[in-house]
Design a protein around this motif. Sequence first.
Motif, PDB file in Angstrom:
ATOM      1  N   ASP A 130      -6.705  -2.427 -94.996  1.00 29.69           N
ATOM      2  CA  ASP A 130      -7.195  -3.428 -94.043  1.00 29.69           C
ATOM      3  C   ASP A 130      -6.045  -4.037 -93.253  1.00 29.69           C
ATOM      4  OD1 ASP A 130      -9.808  -3.008 -94.819  1.00 29.69           O
ATOM      5  OD2 ASP A 130      -9.899  -4.770 -96.132  1.00 29.69           O
ATOM      6  N   LYS A 144      -4.876  -1.514 -90.767  1.00 28.35           N
ATOM      7  CA  LYS A 144      -5.829  -1.383 -89.667  1.00 28.35           C
ATOM      8  C   LYS A 144      -5.641  -2.511 -88.658  1.00 28.35           C
ATOM      9  CE  LYS A 144     -10.191  -2.694 -89.756  1.00 28.35           C
ATOM     10  NZ  LYS A 144     -11.599  -2.825 -90.114  1.00 28.35           N
ATOM     11  N   TRP A 145      -5.559  -3.747 -89.147  1.00 24.42           N
ATOM     12  CA  TRP A 145      -5.392  -4.889 -88.234  1.00 24.42           C
ATOM     13  C   TRP A 145      -4.033  -4.872 -87.547  1.00 24.42           C
ATOM     14  CZ3 TRP A 145      -9.198  -7.259 -86.215  1.00 24.42           C
ATOM     15  CH2 TRP A 145     -10.399  -7.376 -86.894  1.00 24.42           C
ATOM     16  N   THR A 146      -3.017  -4.440 -88.249  1.00 29.33           N
ATOM     17  CA  THR A 146      -1.691  -4.328 -87.645  1.00 29.33           C
ATOM     18  C   THR A 146      -1.710  -3.316 -86.503  1.00 29.33           C
ATOM     19  OG1 THR A 146      -0.649  -4.876 -89.752  1.00 29.33           O
ATOM     20  CG2 THR A 146       0.732  -3.827 -88.102  1.00 29.33           C
TER      21      THR A 146
END
Length: 95
Positions: free
Chosen positions: A11, A14-16
């Motif tokens: 997660d 993914k956000w990075t």
Amino acid sequence: MLRQEGKQLKDIQKWTNIIIANIFKWVDLTDVMGGVIKAAVFGLVVMSISCYHGFHTKGGAAGVVKATNDSVVKSVVSIFVLNYFLTTAFFGFDL
């Protein structure tokens, strides 16, 4: 336990990736350069004010306290004023 940590890591990755992919849409090179120049100017001003008060300190420990207080107050006020003028100079009057 390890599955949960692995999911959290995915997660975060993914956000990075989303942030890095979109940062070039949000941030312009002029924003970065303006920030770098402003930081250098602020550092120079704070250094100059602090050195001036440090070199002209008299009166022992009480004088050091007063000089420190004076330099902090003058530095903060100078940063606020300079920030206004530098931001106006770099980015104009986009109201």
